[in-house]
Design a protein around this motif. Structure first.
Motif, PDB file in Angstrom:
ATOM      1  N   ASP A 234       0.980  -0.910  -0.122  1.00  0.00           N
ATOM      2  CA  ASP A 234       0.163  -0.020   0.029  1.00  0.00           C
ATOM      3  C   ASP A 234       0.785   1.240   0.001  1.00  0.00           C
ATOM      4  O   ASP A 234       1.811   1.274   0.792  1.00  0.00           O
ATOM      5  CB  ASP A 234      -0.966   0.052   1.093  1.00  0.00           C
ATOM      6  CG  ASP A 234      -2.064  -0.943   1.187  1.00  0.00           C
ATOM      7  OD1 ASP A 234      -2.770  -0.899   0.307  1.00  0.00           O
ATOM      8  OD2 ASP A 234      -2.142  -1.896   2.109  1.00  0.00           O
ATOM      9  N   LEU A 235       0.487   2.086  -0.943  1.00  0.00           N
ATOM     10  CA  LEU A 235       1.096   3.603  -0.895  1.00  0.00           C
ATOM     11  C   LEU A 235       0.650   4.415   0.101  1.00  0.00           C
ATOM     12  O   LEU A 235      -0.293   4.775   0.171  1.00  0.00           O
ATOM     13  CB  LEU A 235       1.240   4.026  -2.253  1.00  0.00           C
ATOM     14  CG  LEU A 235       1.826   5.325  -2.676  1.00  0.00           C
ATOM     15  CD1 LEU A 235       3.273   5.180  -2.524  1.00  0.00           C
ATOM     16  CD2 LEU A 235       1.224   5.900  -3.790  1.00  0.00           C
ATOM     17  N   VAL A 236       1.688   4.948   0.750  1.00  0.00           N
ATOM     18  CA  VAL A 236       1.398   5.681   2.023  1.00  0.00           C
ATOM     19  C   VAL A 236       2.032   7.140   1.903  1.00  0.00           C
ATOM     20  O   VAL A 236       3.349   7.060   1.624  1.00  0.00           O
ATOM     21  CB  VAL A 236       1.422   5.148   3.297  1.00  0.00           C
ATOM     22  CG1 VAL A 236       1.330   6.185   4.487  1.00  0.00           C
ATOM     23  CG2 VAL A 236       0.711   3.957   3.570  1.00  0.00           C
ATOM     24  N   VAL A 237       1.398   8.457   1.870  1.00  0.00           N
ATOM     25  CA  VAL A 237       2.022   9.410   1.920  1.00  0.00           C
ATOM     26  C   VAL A 237       1.858  10.291   3.109  1.00  0.00           C
ATOM     27  O   VAL A 237       0.317  10.523   3.292  1.00  0.00           O
ATOM     28  CB  VAL A 237       1.753  10.596   0.829  1.00  0.00           C
ATOM     29  CG1 VAL A 237       2.536  11.858   0.576  1.00  0.00           C
ATOM     30  CG2 VAL A 237       2.159   9.507  -0.652  1.00  0.00           C
ATOM     31  N   ILE A 238       2.705  10.897   3.784  1.00  0.00           N
ATOM     32  CA  ILE A 238       2.462  11.482   5.052  1.00  0.00           C
ATOM     33  C   ILE A 238       3.366  12.798   5.164  1.00  0.00           C
ATOM     34  O   ILE A 238       4.353  12.792   4.277  1.00  0.00           O
ATOM     35  CB  ILE A 238       2.644  10.974   6.326  1.00  0.00           C
ATOM     36  CG1 ILE A 238       4.131  10.411   6.559  1.00  0.00           C
ATOM     37  CG2 ILE A 238       1.820   9.776   6.500  1.00  0.00           C
ATOM     38  CD1 ILE A 238       4.545   9.709   8.001  1.00  0.00           C
ATOM     39  N   LYS A 239       2.894  13.827   5.765  1.00  0.00           N
ATOM     40  CA  LYS A 239       3.686  14.908   6.105  1.00  0.00           C
ATOM     41  C   LYS A 239       4.081  15.058   7.518  1.00  0.00           C
ATOM     42  O   LYS A 239       3.381  14.838   8.448  1.00  0.00           O
ATOM     43  CB  LYS A 239       3.168  16.244   5.650  1.00  0.00           C
ATOM     44  CG  LYS A 239       3.054  16.580   4.292  1.00  0.00           C
ATOM     45  CD  LYS A 239       2.474  17.729   3.786  1.00  0.00           C
ATOM     46  CE  LYS A 239       2.341  18.073   2.283  1.00  0.00           C
ATOM     47  NZ  LYS A 239       1.652  19.523   1.891  1.00  0.00           N
ATOM     48  N   VAL A 240       5.441  15.414   7.774  1.00  0.00           N
ATOM     49  CA  VAL A 240       5.870  15.441   9.273  1.00  0.00           C
ATOM     50  C   VAL A 240       6.544  16.774   9.485  1.00  0.00           C
ATOM     51  O   VAL A 240       7.329  17.331   8.587  1.00  0.00           O
ATOM     52  CB  VAL A 240       6.915  14.140   9.585  1.00  0.00           C
ATOM     53  CG1 VAL A 240       7.381  14.337  10.956  1.00  0.00           C
ATOM     54  CG2 VAL A 240       6.178  12.886   9.064  1.00  0.00           C
ATOM     55  N   THR A 274       3.469  -3.180   3.712  1.00  0.00           N
ATOM     56  CA  THR A 274       2.710  -4.369   3.501  1.00  0.00           C
ATOM     57  C   THR A 274       1.517  -4.420   4.567  1.00  0.00           C
ATOM     58  O   THR A 274       0.632  -5.573   4.881  1.00  0.00           O
ATOM     59  CB  THR A 274       3.931  -5.672   3.913  1.00  0.00           C
ATOM     60  OG1 THR A 274       4.494  -5.316   5.336  1.00  0.00           O
ATOM     61  CG2 THR A 274       4.783  -5.753   2.935  1.00  0.00           C
ATOM     62  N   SER A 275       1.613  -3.538   5.564  1.00  0.00           N
ATOM     63  CA  SER A 275       0.411  -3.412   6.642  1.00  0.00           C
ATOM     64  C   SER A 275       0.008  -2.058   6.894  1.00  0.00           C
ATOM     65  O   SER A 275       0.655  -1.469   7.720  1.00  0.00           O
ATOM     66  CB  SER A 275       0.856  -4.460   7.810  1.00  0.00           C
ATOM     67  OG  SER A 275      -0.025  -4.241   9.002  1.00  0.00           O
ATOM     68  N   LEU A 276      -1.191  -1.766   6.549  1.00  0.00           N
ATOM     69  CA  LEU A 276      -1.736  -0.609   6.881  1.00  0.00           C
ATOM     70  C   LEU A 276      -1.926  -0.346   8.434  1.00  0.00           C
ATOM     71  O   LEU A 276      -1.917   0.879   9.197  1.00  0.00           O
ATOM     72  CB  LEU A 276      -2.886  -0.419   6.273  1.00  0.00           C
ATOM     73  CG  LEU A 276      -2.820   0.393   4.745  1.00  0.00           C
ATOM     74  CD1 LEU A 276      -4.231   0.625   4.075  1.00  0.00           C
ATOM     75  CD2 LEU A 276      -1.944   1.650   4.721  1.00  0.00           C
TER      76      LEU A 276
END
Length: 320
Positions: A234-240, A274-276
């Motif tokens: 799963d593609l995840v995009v976050i801002k930190v 591999t794991s949300l």
């Protein structure tokens, strides 16, 4: 690199493998095939018995021995650095064989290089992480490599972490690799009739049988690449926020980190996980200083976990 150094390096490359393709030499030195042919001819004219076969590559005639190779100071220190990694990241037998090889290398070094290694030896160190301190490869690596090279079927006593059970399995070993602090064995499991990934530190015992396998297995690199393609990610995009980014500098690699870029006072980070569920729970550690860009399912799960935590804390307060 001048031509003399390149021709010398080609000679060393020919010594290092049974057969070397002209295209591999060309790629390594960023030269044309015509230049490769010319350099190989120079070696032949110097008396080196090189065998060339169209469509196969070059090799040095069996039995021919060349004078000992001299190492540069940089190459000598690279050997020493590698020795530190072998000492901490492999097992007793591998370390013993590597130390034996290092004695032979040091024996042909010039006095200046020997003095350099003795002086710098105490200035290079490799430290294990906490998880690596608890892992033991149980002196299996050389046994596995020997079985891979000779195509022996081996029987392993394996502890499966997910089921917490010990099983005995006959396997055809394909290759080993190091990842995330542990050595892994890829092998064809005759019991499951499929390829499996075995953690070497979970192999309690190995019996090398006298049975050979003739099955044609993919190379380790090909298997790993194919497995990565087949794995659902799963593609995840976050801002930190920049103020907490330093706390994630090492942790991010355990969550499928791919890339990052700075946008104002934040760092946008991209992951393939591999794991949300696992990512959501990791995100909760710093979520007060971050935001999820995508996917929406991750936003929902983080919100659910946050609500459950709040409800539980409220229940505890009301019970006092």
């Amino acid at each position: 690199m001048n031509r003399i150094d390149r021709v010398s390096a080609i000679l060393i490359q020919l010594q290092s493998r049974r057969v070397v393709k002209a295209s591999d030499i060309a790629d390594r030195f960023n030269i044309s095939l015509r230049t490769v042919y010319r350099d190989v001819k120079t070696l032949e004219e110097a008396g080196i018995p090189i065998i060339g076969e169209a469509g196969v590559g070059y090799s040095i005639m069996e039995g021919y021995r060349l004078p000992p190779v001299m190492f540069t100071r940089e190459e000598a220190t690279a050997f020493l650095t590698a020795e530190k990694f072998v000492e901490k990241m492999t097992d007793a037998s591998t370390m013993e064989h590597h130390q034996s090889a290092m004695y032979k290398i040091k024996a042909i070094l010039k006095t200046a290089e020997k003095n350099l290694l003795e002086d710098i030896d105490g200035k290079i160190e490799v430290l294990k992480s906490q998880s690596q301190l608890n892992a033991s490869n149980k002196d299996h690596i050389q046994t596995l490599l020997n079985s891979i090279a000779r195509k022996y079927i081996i029987t392993i006593d394996y502890f499966a972490n997910h089921s917490q059970e010990h099983t005995n399995r006959d396997i055809e070993p394909v290759g080993i690799f190091y990842k995330d602090g542990n050595w892994h064995l890829i092998a064809f499991c005759l019991m499951r009739n499929a390829y499996r990934d075995f953690r070497v530190d979970r192999i309690n015992g190995i019996i090398t049988t006298d049975r050979h396998f003739n099955n044609k297995h993919p190379t380790l690199k090909a298997y790993i690449n194919q497995a990565a393609k087949e794995q659902e990610l799963d593609l995840v995009v976050i801002k930190v926020d920049n103020k907490i980014y330093s706390h994630l500098e090492y942790q991010k690699y355990y969550s499928g980190f791919v890339s990052e870029k700075t946008i104002g006072n934040q760092v946008e980070m991209t992951f393939l996980t591999t794991s949300l569920e696992g990512f959501a729970r990791w995100y909760m550690m710093f979520g007060d200083s971050a935001e999820i860009i995508s996917p929406d399912s991750l936003k929902d799960r983080v919100s659910q976990i946050g609500s459950l935590i709040a409800q539980k804390n409220l229940q505890l307060l009301n019970s006092y």
